[in-house]
Enzyme design. Structure first.
Site, PDB file in Angstrom:
ATOM      1  N   THR A 110       0.766  -1.183   0.062  1.00  0.00           N
ATOM      2  CA  THR A 110       0.048  -0.143   0.076  1.00  0.00           C
ATOM      3  C   THR A 110       0.834   1.233  -0.035  1.00  0.00           C
ATOM      4  OG1 THR A 110      -1.686  -1.069   1.178  1.00  0.00           O
ATOM      5  CG2 THR A 110      -1.896   1.041   1.405  1.00  0.00           C
TER       6      THR A 110
ATOM      7  N   GLY B 171       2.319  -2.815   8.544  1.00  0.00           N
ATOM      8  CA  GLY B 171       2.452  -2.989  10.004  1.00  0.00           C
ATOM      9  C   GLY B 171       4.105  -3.450  10.252  1.00  0.00           C
TER      10      GLY B 171
ATOM     11  N   GLU C 290      -7.134  -5.891   3.960  1.00  0.00           N
ATOM     12  CA  GLU C 290      -7.246  -7.231   3.315  1.00  0.00           C
ATOM     13  C   GLU C 290      -8.416  -7.122   2.172  1.00  0.00           C
ATOM     14  OE1 GLU C 290      -5.104  -9.732   2.911  1.00  0.00           O
ATOM     15  OE2 GLU C 290      -3.941  -8.617   4.197  1.00  0.00           O
TER      16      GLU C 290
END
Lengths: 672, 672
Positions: free
Chosen positions: B150, B189, B433
């Site tokens: 992303t 993350g 997701e």
């Protein structure tokens, strides 16, 4: 610490400028309509500027501070505002300028409960002498007071409150006690750390007899040292979802003694010999509780949703995602019907609830004038209307903020977007000042009572409940028919549940069981009742407002959209009541999509018209210039976790494994 | 610092014990059904105990820590778990024990993306040699990797991703660049502070030609010093709603050079001379993406809602409010029909989605076995089903958690309740997701395609879309009829929108416009499709499960409640399609209330059966002993704002005014 990353030209800023060029109406005029006139707009801007330009009120962005920093900053700012900024600029409570304070205040401020609950309650419950003594002290922050009603074990059910104030004739004092852990006062704002007094609601006991809830002024901290007084255990209740800057507190009192004079005795008094004297009806108390509820929706819910719309719509106009037309360029997400379907109805909700709310404020002002003359005949109606309105608006606006937040995809989760903050600010409005479900039931109780009366015996605005159902003429999507559709639904809903209640109780079921078993439908009927009020009030406003044709058209479209969107998301209710047919519903769905398409080019202009300053939103996604990505990066650099290039504390735990990794990889390299 | 406040006996603990005595079924057996057998329950308890008893994994309650403390603690714990606890106890990924890890892990843990995305992607995209090199390093935390896909400006639309990897023949390196601010990697993350490597998805460029997205391993921090490498700007993106312990990061790369071998080249390769070789279909990549989506709902949504139900139902059993019967005692809020109507359907959702989800996992396992044999014919179906299931479950469970939270009144806002934490944990599952709206549209695209085919050409589970509508026989509230009702609705919904799409495109409207204009209905049809799957799967489970009669009855009641509650909250959809009549709807509403009443005495037992330990919930409201008020007070004492009896920083700002107040009040006193 971080390298500068900047584009020569921000595509996003160019895109939002184009949106503004494409808007088909004069934005400034819509701002005036929103504010209630050109002069009000100017006054508001003056006040907002006064606050925003003040260097004392500057602070780092909220999303970069710890809770403790936020609390300290908010307290400092509020003390400055109430003691310096406001008096130095001759701004007095009740002045026209004061109306615009909620737009001018820093995003986080403290002492609000002191201002909007402690002070008004002294006025409502105190005798003239008591008001003369306490009010100036409170206004000057010489004392800071909490409104200590809610307990750990009881909120909505006031009669359940356990704190006791026992009269001690010998010393002419009340002895305040929390008999159990659950009797501890819990939640009051400002109470944990800042307050040195509390207006404690407690069960009055004289000679072993209970006299119910009364209001007492209890000093809880020393005025010199600020230390808690003997018998007082007081502190902050900890972190919450929302209002993190505020020291919501706990207060446990054990044999805390206060002078007899500290019972606020406008309505009832305890004489030195213990005689209890009732001076006025408790019903008057309700009048002042309604006050808070009438004024809450605007600043605590509607303005919050308006900000969320501003953020989400501006962002959706510059965020590009995917190709609508396979050969074409990447398009703004706002060009997707589904995104319009999420966001534009929220805009409609802002307008509907804002103007309907102003209608209630007017009704309430008329009521207060009557009450001053001793006439409280409208109390039940204004209570039922304001209770369900508070419940419905807080629910609709909370849902709307969450829709806006999720419509911003991943960035909507970032605190830098400002959206989680708005959600945490708005969602408590569903619970404080009357839990929504409890409020709906109170309204329903009134409605069921009305349903058993004759139209002539009911207030004009309620009579439709028992009058014949009206026919719709022409298209379902006309504003007139929307009113009829909602009025009919509300009437049928209330009549239906009333009939059910009667049938069950005629069968011999106890009333409390009947009520419990019907409660799901009772809540539905209260919701439909308040919806017909909102639609009706919004249509009246749109019809009567004086403005140019393009603005009128936008307002009409928003009004129609509001009604149709509600119908489309609750179609089952209308179909079950037989008010609408499946064919009507299809038409309503199609018309909604057409309205979205029609409003789309004006969407950025409509949120611009709310006229929120960038600093009142603290949102990287919602700033006026649309330069979202550079703003997000600039904000991220301020994250406390980025103070050093290597976070030493966490690195310490990983280091041994990483050094192994280095050795293995260097071994691989040297072998090659 | 605070005085001890404690009751001799907690009424609340007594109340919850009574609830347990009144439950009409063996709780332990339901736990076994939930776990999938007695042995699984035992195994789970063993693993949970291993983790919970470990002194290294103890830490202060989350709601008393700053974000920075939470990040550090979570990193420390995770490093210990993956490097010590797991290997020292012989627990290996893929083992039966591993299945229970999500229940055993500390509430906040880091390095999760390293484990569930970085490592699996190396396996999916890497050649045998690459896997052999990187996998052991990653498993041992010798390197820590982020999955960097992303970007600031692009998420769902993968083709929009802007980061470039340009092949430099001379040096045999790829040169990684983020050409714009919006091209910066954003969100991954573990990336901000902990990772020293990243699996970067970038657009491959060879000799000026673009080859689309490929996966590259890029080292971003030095393995000795942990300092960012030259050309790398990396850090934490700041505070978020949820996952506060995790260092979601930004990563800006300018001329970062990596060796040619760092392109993961299982599916495609760049030869030293710049020749591009495609080795396998990209469709295989989807297979592994589905993997994550199939496994996500259980731990990230369903278990979260199960915890929220546990908290809200236990609290509602001990919280007393008001009198149902005017002469009687104060009652538990769970005795109110409205409270049951909020909470018990959420319990039904937990069961429905749990067992439907296990059905999808089984389907997916069968698919993987086929894929291993080169057969991916079921890919489209499993993709459509898992996409809409993930969307629907994340939505239903998020809504459910919020219902549970608000049903706890004021205390539901307190972080000490654990509920805001659960909400912030679950709501992101609507976006990560695969953003839900995007997923529904993908499912709808498949359904519309199916609607144009013959039943014989469709998978068995989809054929009903084009088969004749079935009649319901007998009562609408039978489980068989619920299946028919949802299947008919899904079929009519898909057929309806397909017809509309065809009509519009026959009129000459471009396909992308047709699609956009129909998108609201397309999403609806995907929702109804997945609902018929969930209902069908839950009914199958309930019918087939082997258990004692009382458990069977509870499961049947929950199953029926799930279907009826959905019908009652979405009645418009069923009425418009003509699948149900207004009369059916009335019956559905009445039956729902009856089921609530019937399930009420078992509610505490049903949540007990989820078997969450107190420390896995960190909730003062949801602890097993029901002693809610003492727990809330004990937690509040730990608030960082209560470190001293007087908060000096805030007192400093108020002190001058308070001293004035002291003088005035002392003046008043001395005059008296």
């Amino acid at each position: 610490m971080f390298s500068t990353v900047k584009d020569d030209m921000s595509i996003e800023s160019t895109l939002i400028s184009k949106e503004r060029k494409n808007a088909k109406f004069p934005v400034e005029e819509l701002t005036n309509v929103w504010d209630g006139g050109k002069e009000e707009t100017e006054l508001r801007r003056k006040i907002v500027k006064l606050f925003e330009d003040d260097p004392v009120l500057k602070s780092p962005p909220i999303c970069t501070m710890t809770r403790e920093e936020r609390f300290t900053k908010a307290t400092r700012k509020s003390a400055y505002i109430y003691r310096n900024l406001i008096p130095n600029n001759g701004l007095h409570p009740g002045s026209r300028e004061f109306e615009h304070f909620s737009r001018a205040m820093p995003i986080e401020n403290n002492l609000l409960v002191h201002m909007i609950a402690f002070i008004p309650c002294i006025k409502s419950f105190g005798s003239q002498e008591q008001v003369a003594k306490w009010l100036p002290l409170a206004l000057n922050l010489n004392i800071i007071g909490a409104y200590a009603q809610t307990e750990l074990g009881h909120g909505s059910f006031l009669r359940g409150i356990e704190t006791e104030a026992t009269f001690d004739k010998k010393t002419q004092e009340f002895v305040i006690n929390c008999p159990k852990v659950s009797s501890m006062k819990w939640w009051p704002g400002d109470m944990g750390l800042n307050a040195n007094h509390a207006l404690v609601m407690a069960n009055l006991i004289i000679d072993g007899k209970e006299y119910g809830m009364h209001a007492f002024i209890v000093q809880i901290r020393d005025l010199s040292t600020h230390m808690p007084l003997p018998g007082v255990t007081v502190g902050d209740i900890g972190s919450k979802m929302g209002f993190e800057a505020i020291d919501n507190g706990f207060l446990y009192m054990k044999n805390v003694r206060i002078p007899r004079e500290n019972l606020l005795n406008k309505n009832s008094e305890v004489k030195p010999d213990g005689t209890y004297v009732k001076k006025a009806s408790d019903r008057l108390m309700y009048g002042s509780m309604v006050n808070l509820r009438v004024n809450l929706p605007k600043s605590q819910a509607i303005d919050v949703l308006a900000k969320a719309c501003t953020i989400a719509i501006r962002y959706s106009a510059v965020r590009r995602q995917g190709l609508l037309n396979p050969g074409g360029a990447e398009v703004a997400v706002l060009d997707y019907t589904l995104q319009q379907h999420k966001l534009i109805p929220q805009l409609a909700t802002v307008y509907a609830t804002k103007f309907a709310g102003e209608g209630i404020i007017k009704k309430h002002q008329a009521f207060l004038q009557n009450m001053a003359k001793g006439n409280i005949s409208d109390l039940a109606e204004i209570h039922a209307l304001s209770a369900s309105f508070k419940a419905s608006v807080s629910e609709q606006c909370t849902e709307g903020v969450e829709v806006c937040r999720r419509a911003c995809g991943g960035h909507g989760y970032s605190q830098a977007s400002g959206l989680p903050f708005l959600l945490c600010k708005i969602t408590p409005s569903c619970t404080y000042e009357g839990e929504n479900t409890v409020l709906y039931l109170q309204t329903a109780r009134y409605l069921v009572k009305c349903a058993s009366k004759q139209a002539a015996d009911l207030p004009e605005s309620i009579a439709f409940l028992v009058q014949p159902i009206q026919d719709m003429k022409g298209s379902i999507t006309s504003l007139d028919n929307l009113i009829i559709c909602f009025k009919n639904s509300a009437a049928l809903c209330v009549q239906g549940v009333s009939k059910k209640v009667n049938e069950m109780s005629n069968k011999g079921l106890a009333m409390h069981e009947v009520w419990n078993k019907s409660s799901v439908q009772l809540v539905k009927s209260a919701k439909m009742y308040v919806m017909q009020y909102i639609i009706g009030a919004f249509v009246s406003f749109v019809t009567e407002v004086k403005c140019s044709e393009p603005i009128k058209e936008i307002l009409q479209d928003l009004c129609c959209l509001y009604g149709l969107h509600y119908i489309n998301t609750h179609s089952g209710e209308f179909l079950k009541l037989g008010v609408l047919s499946a064919h009507h519903c299809t038409l309503a769905e199609e018309t909604e999509i057409q309205l979205l398409e029609k409003l789309r080019p004006n969407a950025v202009g409509i949120v611009d018209a709310f006229d929120f300053t960038d600093s009142s939103m603290e949102s990287c996604l919602g700033a006026y210039d649309g330069n979202v990505y550079e703003r997000l990066f600039d904000m991220a650099k301020l994250s406390p976790l980025n103070k050093e290039k290597v976070h030493q504390e966490s690195y310490r735990h990983l280091r041994p494994f990483l050094l192994e990794g280095r050795d293995i990889l260097e071994g691989v390299k040297s072998k090659n």
